[in-house]
Structures are given as C-alpha cells and as structure tokens.
Design an enzyme around this catalytic site. Structure first.
Site, PDB file in Angstrom:
ATOM      1  N   HIS A 159      12.333  -1.642   2.914  1.00 31.93           N
ATOM      2  CA  HIS A 159      11.787  -0.438   3.214  1.00 31.93           C
ATOM      3  C   HIS A 159      12.761   0.740   2.769  1.00 31.93           C
ATOM      4  O   HIS A 159      13.889   0.937   3.060  1.00 31.93           O
ATOM      5  CB  HIS A 159      11.639  -0.545   4.768  1.00 31.93           C
ATOM      6  CG  HIS A 159      10.958  -1.707   5.138  1.00 31.93           C
ATOM      7  ND1 HIS A 159       9.373  -1.312   4.890  1.00 31.93           N
ATOM      8  CD2 HIS A 159      11.018  -2.749   5.755  1.00 31.93           C
ATOM      9  CE1 HIS A 159       8.604  -2.734   5.456  1.00 31.93           C
ATOM     10  NE2 HIS A 159       9.619  -3.369   5.946  1.00 31.93           N
TER      11      HIS A 159
ATOM     12  N   ARG B 265      11.804   5.445  13.051  1.00 27.88           N
ATOM     13  CA  ARG B 265      10.457   6.119  12.982  1.00 27.88           C
ATOM     14  C   ARG B 265       9.545   5.808  14.249  1.00 27.88           C
ATOM     15  O   ARG B 265      10.162   5.282  15.105  1.00 27.88           O
ATOM     16  CB  ARG B 265       9.986   5.753  11.594  1.00 27.88           C
ATOM     17  CG  ARG B 265      10.851   6.031  10.757  1.00 27.88           C
ATOM     18  CD  ARG B 265      10.188   6.022   9.177  1.00 27.88           C
ATOM     19  NE  ARG B 265       9.029   6.774   9.330  1.00 27.88           N
ATOM     20  CZ  ARG B 265       8.033   6.648   8.128  1.00 27.88           C
ATOM     21  NH1 ARG B 265       8.357   5.677   7.122  1.00 27.88           N
ATOM     22  NH2 ARG B 265       6.943   7.402   8.130  1.00 27.88           N
TER      23      ARG B 265
ATOM     24  N   GLU C  61      12.966  -8.546   2.392  1.00 27.25           N
ATOM     25  CA  GLU C  61      11.914  -7.344   2.825  1.00 27.25           C
ATOM     26  C   GLU C  61      12.748  -5.979   2.568  1.00 27.25           C
ATOM     27  O   GLU C  61      13.802  -5.817   3.095  1.00 27.25           O
ATOM     28  CB  GLU C  61      11.387  -7.545   4.249  1.00 27.25           C
ATOM     29  CG  GLU C  61      10.634  -6.545   4.531  1.00 27.25           C
ATOM     30  CD  GLU C  61      10.040  -6.828   6.183  1.00 27.25           C
ATOM     31  OE1 GLU C  61       9.319  -7.482   6.342  1.00 27.25           O
ATOM     32  OE2 GLU C  61      10.659  -5.655   6.748  1.00 27.25           O
TER      33      GLU C  61
ATOM     34  N   ASN D 146       8.303  -4.982  -0.532  1.00 21.66           N
ATOM     35  CA  ASN D 146       7.956  -3.906   0.334  1.00 21.66           C
ATOM     36  C   ASN D 146       6.383  -3.986   0.775  1.00 21.66           C
ATOM     37  O   ASN D 146       5.596  -3.332   0.086  1.00 21.66           O
ATOM     38  CB  ASN D 146       8.307  -2.529  -0.262  1.00 21.66           C
ATOM     39  CG  ASN D 146       8.251  -1.495   0.685  1.00 21.66           C
ATOM     40  OD1 ASN D 146       7.406  -1.302   1.764  1.00 21.66           O
ATOM     41  ND2 ASN D 146       8.753  -0.281   0.268  1.00 21.66           N
TER      42      ASN D 146
ATOM     43  N   ALA E 188       2.526  -0.748   5.073  1.00 27.89           N
ATOM     44  CA  ALA E 188       2.103  -0.893   6.489  1.00 27.89           C
ATOM     45  C   ALA E 188       1.869  -2.120   6.913  1.00 27.89           C
ATOM     46  O   ALA E 188       1.862  -2.606   8.020  1.00 27.89           O
ATOM     47  CB  ALA E 188       0.902   0.074   6.733  1.00 27.89           C
TER      48      ALA E 188
ATOM     49  N   TYR F 169      10.075   9.761   1.886  1.00 30.97           N
ATOM     50  CA  TYR F 169      10.507   8.696   0.974  1.00 30.97           C
ATOM     51  C   TYR F 169      11.048   9.220  -0.229  1.00 30.97           C
ATOM     52  O   TYR F 169      11.112   8.670  -1.186  1.00 30.97           O
ATOM     53  CB  TYR F 169       9.019   8.300   0.607  1.00 30.97           C
ATOM     54  CG  TYR F 169       8.345   7.411   1.589  1.00 30.97           C
ATOM     55  CD1 TYR F 169       8.831   6.122   2.218  1.00 30.97           C
ATOM     56  CD2 TYR F 169       7.242   7.846   2.414  1.00 30.97           C
ATOM     57  CE1 TYR F 169       8.131   5.498   3.156  1.00 30.97           C
ATOM     58  CE2 TYR F 169       6.568   7.236   3.430  1.00 30.97           C
ATOM     59  CZ  TYR F 169       7.065   6.241   3.894  1.00 30.97           C
ATOM     60  OH  TYR F 169       6.605   5.439   4.978  1.00 30.97           O
TER      61      TYR F 169
ATOM     62  N   ARG G  83       3.741  11.339  -1.502  1.00 29.46           N
ATOM     63  CA  ARG G  83       3.398  11.327  -0.099  1.00 29.46           C
ATOM     64  C   ARG G  83       4.785  11.470   0.557  1.00 29.46           C
ATOM     65  O   ARG G  83       5.866  11.119   0.371  1.00 29.46           O
ATOM     66  CB  ARG G  83       2.716   9.903   0.416  1.00 29.46           C
ATOM     67  CG  ARG G  83       3.845   8.885   0.179  1.00 29.46           C
ATOM     68  CD  ARG G  83       3.308   7.118   0.351  1.00 29.46           C
ATOM     69  NE  ARG G  83       3.003   7.175   1.670  1.00 29.46           N
ATOM     70  CZ  ARG G  83       3.728   6.276   2.376  1.00 29.46           C
ATOM     71  NH1 ARG G  83       4.132   5.136   1.792  1.00 29.46           N
ATOM     72  NH2 ARG G  83       3.250   6.045   3.765  1.00 29.46           N
TER      73      ARG G  83
ATOM     74  N   PRO H  56       0.816  -1.303   0.060  1.00 28.96           N
ATOM     75  CA  PRO H  56       0.125  -0.052  -0.037  1.00 28.96           C
ATOM     76  C   PRO H  56       0.798   1.282   0.040  1.00 28.96           C
ATOM     77  O   PRO H  56       1.830   1.193   0.768  1.00 28.96           O
ATOM     78  CB  PRO H  56      -0.908  -0.030   1.273  1.00 28.96           C
ATOM     79  CG  PRO H  56      -0.452  -1.263   1.877  1.00 28.96           C
ATOM     80  CD  PRO H  56       0.397  -2.281   1.026  1.00 28.96           C
ATOM     81  N   ASN H  57       0.286   2.270  -0.835  1.00 25.51           N
ATOM     82  CA  ASN H  57       1.034   3.698  -0.755  1.00 25.51           C
ATOM     83  C   ASN H  57       2.339   3.934  -1.516  1.00 25.51           C
ATOM     84  O   ASN H  57       2.903   4.864  -1.743  1.00 25.51           O
ATOM     85  CB  ASN H  57       0.729   4.126   0.499  1.00 25.51           C
ATOM     86  CG  ASN H  57      -0.535   4.394   1.074  1.00 25.51           C
ATOM     87  OD1 ASN H  57      -1.395   4.883   0.327  1.00 25.51           O
ATOM     88  ND2 ASN H  57      -0.641   3.971   2.334  1.00 25.51           N
TER      89      ASN H  57
END
Length: 142
Positions: free
Chosen positions: A100, A107, A98, A74, A77, A22, A17, A9-10
């Site tokens: 990110h 964070r 994985e 990735n 969330a 990012y 965003r 997502p996103n």
C-alpha cells in the site's frame, strides 16, 4: 526469476487522485520504476492492473500455471473486503507481498483491516512507491 505485480482499482489514477495521499507521480512513472528494477535485478516483472475483481482473480489463478515465482499485490480497496481475492492468493504457494502506498494504519477505520494480508508473506505500507521496490526485493530473496 519471474515476478508479477498486480494493481487493483484506481491505482492507474496515480498522480490524479488524492495527491496528498498517493503523491504526484503518475502510473507511467510507477511502471518505469518497476521495469528499471527488473532490469537491474535481472528478472522478468509483469505488471497487471484492473479495476475489476474478477480480472484480478483470473490473473492470480493464471500465475499458478505460467511460472510466476512471486506476487506483489496492491489490491486497492479490495484489500478490505474481497474474500475472493484473498482465496485466490491463498491458493498459490509462492511468495506474496501486499503493498500500500499510503499508511493504511493512519487512515479511515475501514482501511485498517486487510482480509488479504493474512495470506501474504509480508505487508508493506506507508513507504510510497518505494514500497513496490521493497516488495520486489522481498520476493527476490525468498
């Protein structure tokens, strides 16, 4: 070699965003970067993006049957709470990384927990979009 890059997502909102987190490059830039890497490495890299958990699970399961030899994911969330994606990843015995873009360890507290990383061979975070290239290299060497 046939690799699959899955974006959750996103991720398709790169360049839109939270640019301070990012970066300013958009999703099309990421797609071109991955395609170039595939050409240089002489491998086929499919990129799949979905904002829907079930679609991501379906694509992971399809990878079992379609000859995929490595997955870069990735989960967005979903990283922090999708045991369903975790279980789908655990079902496939191929290299999995994985990724990110941001440094999730620096964070919010909830971002520091990954339920999917334990079923992956490697986790890369905080290297920006270059983390995808590192993840692809890892899969190519496995």
């Amino acid at each position: 070699m046939k690799l699959l890059v899955i974006n959750g997502p996103n991720i398709n909102f790169l360049g839109i965003r939270e640019k301070s987190v990012y970066g300013t490059e958009d999703y099309d830039y990421l797609l071109k970067m991955i395609a170039k890497k595939g050409e240089e490495a002489g491998c086929a890299i499919e990129v799949f993006q979905s904002n829907h958990e079930g679609a991501i699970i379906d694509r992971i399961q399809d990878a079992y049957f379609d000859g995929t030899e490595g997955i870069v994911i990735n989960p967005g969330a979903y990283t922090h709470y999708s045991y369903a994606i975790r279980d789908a990843l655990a079902s496939i015995d191929i290299p999995k990384v994985e990724i990110h873009i941001s440094d999730i360890t620096q964070r919010e507290e909830f971002r520091k927990v990954s339920v999917t990383a334990p079923v992956c061979d490697k986790q890369i975070y905080g290297h920006g979009l270059d983390g995808y290239l590192e993840a692809i290299d890892f899969c190519l060497k496995k």
